[in-house]
Design an enzyme around this catalytic site. Structure first.
Site, PDB file in Angstrom:
ATOM      1  N   SER A 110       0.822  -1.201   0.000  1.00 37.84           N
ATOM      2  CA  SER A 110       0.000   0.000   0.000  1.00 37.84           C
ATOM      3  C   SER A 110       0.865   1.265   0.000  1.00 37.84           C
ATOM      4  O   SER A 110       1.596   1.520  -0.940  1.00 37.84           O
ATOM      5  CB  SER A 110      -0.952  -0.024   1.199  1.00 37.84           C
ATOM      6  OG  SER A 110      -1.844   1.048   1.174  1.00 37.84           O
ATOM      7  N   ASP A 245      -2.801   5.868  -3.482  1.00 45.20           N
ATOM      8  CA  ASP A 245      -1.624   5.261  -2.879  1.00 45.20           C
ATOM      9  C   ASP A 245      -1.069   4.207  -3.833  1.00 45.20           C
ATOM     10  O   ASP A 245      -1.523   4.087  -4.976  1.00 45.20           O
ATOM     11  CB  ASP A 245      -1.971   4.668  -1.513  1.00 45.20           C
ATOM     12  CG  ASP A 245      -2.985   3.535  -1.616  1.00 45.20           C
ATOM     13  OD1 ASP A 245      -3.686   3.442  -2.641  1.00 45.20           O
ATOM     14  OD2 ASP A 245      -3.082   2.730  -0.677  1.00 45.20           O
ATOM     15  N   ASP A 247      -1.244   0.902  -4.195  1.00 47.70           N
ATOM     16  CA  ASP A 247      -2.056  -0.168  -4.768  1.00 47.70           C
ATOM     17  C   ASP A 247      -3.443   0.289  -5.187  1.00 47.70           C
ATOM     18  O   ASP A 247      -4.297  -0.530  -5.511  1.00 47.70           O
ATOM     19  CB  ASP A 247      -2.162  -1.354  -3.799  1.00 47.70           C
ATOM     20  CG  ASP A 247      -2.960  -1.018  -2.547  1.00 47.70           C
ATOM     21  OD1 ASP A 247      -2.816   0.100  -2.034  1.00 47.70           O
ATOM     22  OD2 ASP A 247      -3.719  -1.888  -2.084  1.00 47.70           O
ATOM     23  N   ASP A 249      -6.052   1.695  -3.632  1.00 53.33           N
ATOM     24  CA  ASP A 249      -7.273   1.494  -2.850  1.00 53.33           C
ATOM     25  C   ASP A 249      -7.583   2.683  -1.947  1.00 53.33           C
ATOM     26  O   ASP A 249      -8.564   2.668  -1.210  1.00 53.33           O
ATOM     27  CB  ASP A 249      -7.227   0.192  -2.043  1.00 53.33           C
ATOM     28  CG  ASP A 249      -6.260   0.230  -0.868  1.00 53.33           C
ATOM     29  OD1 ASP A 249      -5.402   1.145  -0.808  1.00 53.33           O
ATOM     30  OD2 ASP A 249      -6.352  -0.668  -0.001  1.00 53.33           O
TER      31      ASP A 249
END
Length: 477
Positions: A110, A245, A247, A249
């Site tokens: 993340s 961010d 990834d 999400d």
């Protein structure tokens, strides 16, 4: 074969469950550790069936391909088949797995620094629960020596399905005439964001694309990125800037002036646009959610998507017809009964960055205002946050214990300027409400040795001042 007790491995390697998956230093995420976690997930949760497909995806961290290969080997050892979806946003992998009714594993750290990474697990029904984490942690697995293997061939269907989810949901001319900047950096969502925005009519401006991993934290936007937003908005005459961010999400959205919006405010506005009657959100989020009066029910939880998801499930069980969840980082979880115009939105109870960004752009178009104009009707409560890095969790816990039990400890940090503490909330970390109406919330990170500080006040300048002075006092104590 090596017999590995996962609980012991977590202690020895430092790769352990935090608020969102198992994470640790890349140097400790060896092939054996990653394979052991994968086997513990599949076997500990009784998901390993002959021929069972397991969706596997990753972000753009330099360490992610090696972890993918180790997990792919373990999937095969469990008698399952790898369905490799390549680089894609975490919510895209989750949507694909949910619709296909198969488990999934996402390799991502993340927003945390590039020297760390993580593994996030999904059952066929969605994210694993805290009870599932305990079952994985209690597993004992046999792990053979992992031989070098090639990365599996990519199945593009998951990413295509995610893109279609939003192109089909919104009008094709939604963003006609809009100039939208995408702060691409190393986000796994950068390419699909461009495709979605372009298909909805926007003129897209690419900003700061890089092959070097950049750990963007949507809850603690750097001073450099704050300045970049202001410059980009003027330089390119943008209507908005969108980023995520690593990834994809958690959203990062800036208005037409380049000012980045707080994640909980993005979530609040998104929930309004989607006509939610119930909102589930962590205790760290802004109290404007209740003060807005837009929702029949607001349920507060601990920080972390598993807690938000559990709250959403409880809301449905209690009779809520349309449920939305979101976190202070802006990640939005779509529950049952949400709508975009006449279209029902399929539930996706995992953090997503694309939906809230599009929802705010659509809400601005619907109400005839710029992004900044969406904030005018909100209660004037502002939240700021930042963190102290390399702050051991043990130090954080000791500090919170003192503050919760010793009034003098609070005075030593904040003096008399805030008045007495009128409420101690230990739902997650320590959230202190003071007599003057201001709030300070301290919490150890669940993913890294960091202490996070959130502050709420009647102006952004004051909220930022509270965060900065609190962290300086703590660092100097």
């Amino acid at each position: 074969m090596t017999i590995i007790n996962i609980k012991n491995m977590m202690t020895e390697s430092g790769v352990a469950f935090g608020t969102s998956g198992a994470r640790g230093l890349v140097s400790n995420m060896t092939d054996q550790v990653c394979a052991a976690y994968t086997l513990a997930f599949l076997q500990g949760l009784n998901l390993a069936k002959p021929g069972q497909k397991i969706a596997l995806g990753m972000d753009l961290r330099p360490s992610s391909p090696a972890i993918v290969r180790a997990c792919a080997v373990a999937i095969g050892l469990a008698g399952c088949e790898v369905d490799f979806c390549g680089v894609l946003p975490t919510p895209a992998l989750a949507l694909y797995a949910l619709s296909a009714g198969i488990p999934a594993i996402m390799i991502t750290g993340s927003h945390i620094p590039f020297d760390r990474n993580g593994i996030k697990f999904y059952r066929a029904e969605g994210e694993i629960s805290k009870a599932d984490e305990l079952a994985i942690s209690a597993a004992v697995v046999d792990v053979p020596e992992i031989s070098a293997v090639t990365t599996p061939e990519i199945n593009p269907v998951a990413l295509q399905q995610f893109i279609r989810r939003y192109i089909d949901l919104f009008p094709a001319d939604l963003l006609t005439g809009q100039r939208i900047g995408i702060y691409e950096h190393s986000s796994a969502a950068r390419d699909c964001l461009r495709e979605i925005l372009t298909d909805l009519g926007a003129t897209v401006v690419s900003l700061e694309r890089t092959d070097t991993f950049v750990p963007i934290d949507t809850e603690a936007v750097s001073a450099e990125d704050r300045q970049r937003g202001l410059v980009w908005a003027t330089q390119y005459q943008l209507d908005a800037i969108i980023s995520t961010d690593g990834d994809g999400d958690r959203p990062l959205l800036a208005d037409e002036h380049g000012n980045w919006l707080r994640g909980d405010i993005v979530g609040l506005l998104c929930a309004k646009f989607l006509q939610a009657d119930t909102v589930v959100t962590p205790v760290s989020c802004n109290t404007a959610i209740e003060a807005s009066g837009w929702f029949a029910k607001v349920l507060r939880t601990r920080i972390g998507s598993p807690y938000v998801i559990a709250g959403m499930e409880q809301a449905v069980a209690d009779g809520s017809l349309s449920v939305a969840g979101f976190e202070a980082n802006g990640g939005f979880l779509a529950g049952n009964g949400l709508r975009v115009g006449s279209h029902t939105l399929a539930a996706l109870p995992t953090r997503d960055s694309v939906l809230p960004a599009l929802a705010l752009l659509a809400l601005a178009r619907q109400t005839g205002v710029k992004i900044s104009g969406l904030l005018s009707d909100l209660p004037q409560r502002y939240t700021a946050s930042d963190r102290i890095q390399n702050f051991p969790v043990a130090n954080s816990q000791a500090l919170l214990a003192r503050l919760s039990s010793e009034e003098a400890a609070c005075r030593s940090l904040w003096g008399e300027q805030l008045g007495a503490v009128v409420r101690y909330d230990s739902t997650d970390g320590l959230r202190l409400s003071f007599a003057n109406g201001e709030i300070i919330h301290l919490r150890p990170s669940g993913n890294a040795p960091e202490l996070r500080c959130y502050a709420e006040a009647d102006s952004m300048a004051r909220a930022e001042e509270l965060v900065n002075s609190s962290l300086q006092s703590i660092a100097g104590s």
